[in-house]
Write an enzyme that holds these catalytic residues in place. Structure first.
Site, mmCIF file in Angstrom:
data_model
loop_
_atom_site.group_PDB
_atom_site.id
_atom_site.type_symbol
_atom_site.label_atom_id
_atom_site.label_comp_id
_atom_site.label_asym_id
_atom_site.label_seq_id
_atom_site.Cartn_x
_atom_site.Cartn_y
_atom_site.Cartn_z
ATOM 1 N N LEU A 159 0.811 -1.222 0.000
ATOM 2 C CA LEU A 159 0.000 0.000 0.000
ATOM 3 C C LEU A 159 0.845 1.272 0.000
ATOM 4 C CD1 LEU A 159 -2.669 -1.170 2.596
ATOM 5 C CD2 LEU A 159 -2.721 -1.369 0.094
ATOM 6 N N HIS A 160 0.345 2.270 -0.696
ATOM 7 C CA HIS A 160 1.005 3.577 -0.740
ATOM 8 C C HIS A 160 -0.031 4.668 -0.480
ATOM 9 C CE1 HIS A 160 -0.790 3.717 -4.657
ATOM 10 N NE2 HIS A 160 -0.034 2.739 -5.121
ATOM 11 N N HIS A 170 -3.441 4.418 -2.175
ATOM 12 C CA HIS A 170 -4.410 3.508 -1.549
ATOM 13 C C HIS A 170 -5.008 4.135 -0.292
ATOM 14 C CE1 HIS A 170 -1.664 0.400 -3.481
ATOM 15 N NE2 HIS A 170 -2.838 0.149 -4.032
ATOM 16 N N LYS A 230 -6.324 7.296 -11.307
ATOM 17 C CA LYS A 230 -5.124 7.059 -12.126
ATOM 18 C C LYS A 230 -5.399 5.939 -13.126
ATOM 19 C CE LYS A 230 -1.372 4.707 -11.005
ATOM 20 N NZ LYS A 230 -1.159 3.863 -12.208
#
Ligand code: PAF
Length: 279
Positions: free
Chosen positions: A30-31, A34, A146
């Protein structure tokens, strides 16, 4: 927060969650992108479920399924800190039983853009998302803008198959220099990372040109191509100006238009987009 690895366990835990439930489907690692989805889901629902599943059926043969980055422990820490109620992290054999052979195919929308470069990709996405919707039974599901075509494909599936949930698209989260946050950015060398800013700078140049009154799609594409051409580490895969609903190419920006592109930076393929409102 409960971590569930089987469909049966998840369904049992889900039955005990009262009120509305928001789902954030992810492939883990996760980044901030997220986490923006999780935050939005928390704002709009009583509880949030996150799925972590690297879906083998949406990867082409050389698209790095085996090497997709994983860090479940870190993912769980991040989700716990955000107040997530349920995490569904099944192994592949839980989702695809031996002999699995039922697929969700979203027609023309899924064949364009990313679909043209990645055959079967959206069939894998739509199938797994449909399964997740059936297992989790969310009121709302959250996806990043995105992956604009993915959002459209899922919206279409939900509409065509009368699924009873809302699909929410959340704005792309960017680094300070404009690069859209993506798990793939971790594959970039320091030089490639600098070069990767060309995706957003080319889209921004096209958007500025449109804001100055240019409505011809071919001129906006030219602006993008010439910006990308100036970056030696970048190779354009495609650039598109498409009706933001049907994803059919347009000649004139006279309606909401998705300007999207895919660019190779070394061995890493990155995508990004911007929507122009139309006049
Ligand atoms: O966007 C992703 O991470 C994946 O395509 C999704 C929606 C989790 C399906 O595997």
């Amino acid at each position: 927060m409960k971590l569930l690895e089987s469909v049966v366990e998840f369904r049992r835990a889900r039955a005990e969650v009262p009120g509305s439930l928001g789902l954030v489907p992810t492939m883990g690692f996760l980044h901030r992108g997220h986490m923006a989805l999780v935050k939005r889901a928390r704002e709009e629902n009583d509880s949030v479920a996150v799925s972590i599943f690297i879906n083998p059926t949406q990867f082409g043969p050389s698209e790095g399924y085996q090497t997709y980055p994983r860090d479940l422990r870190r993912d769980l820490e991040l989700l716990k800190a955000e107040g997530v109620k349920l995490v569904f992290a099944p192994p592949p054999e839980e989702i695809y039983l031996p002999g699995f052979d039922t697929w969700v195919e979203v027609g023309a929308l899924a064949e364009r853009l990313e679909g043209a470069s990645r055959p079967d990709h959206f069939r894998g996405v739509a199938t797994v998302v449909m399964k997740l919707f059936n297992i989790v039974r969310p009121d709302r599901a959250y996806f990043g803008q995105k992956d604009a075509q993915q959002v459209r494909v899922i919206e279409k599936m939900v509409a065509d198959l009368d699924l009873c949930l809302e699909v929410v698209a959340v704005a792309t989260v960017r680094e300070p220099d404009g690069l859209a946050i993506s798990s793939r950015n971790t594959h970039l060398s320091p030089e490639e990372r600098k070069a990767a800013t060309v995706l957003w700078s080319s889209l921004s140049a096209a958007r500025d040109r449109w804001a100055q009154g240019e409505a011809r799609a071919r001129i906006l594409k030219k602006v993008i191509v010439s910006t990308i051409d100036k970056e030696p580490l970048a190779r354009l895969d495609y650039v598109s100006t498409a009706d933001s609903k049907s994803l059919e190419e347009v000649d004139t920006i006279d309606r909401p238009t998705l300007v999207s592109l895919a660019v190779w930076i070394g061995k890493t393929r990155l995508i990004d987009n911007v929507t122009l409102a139309g006049r």
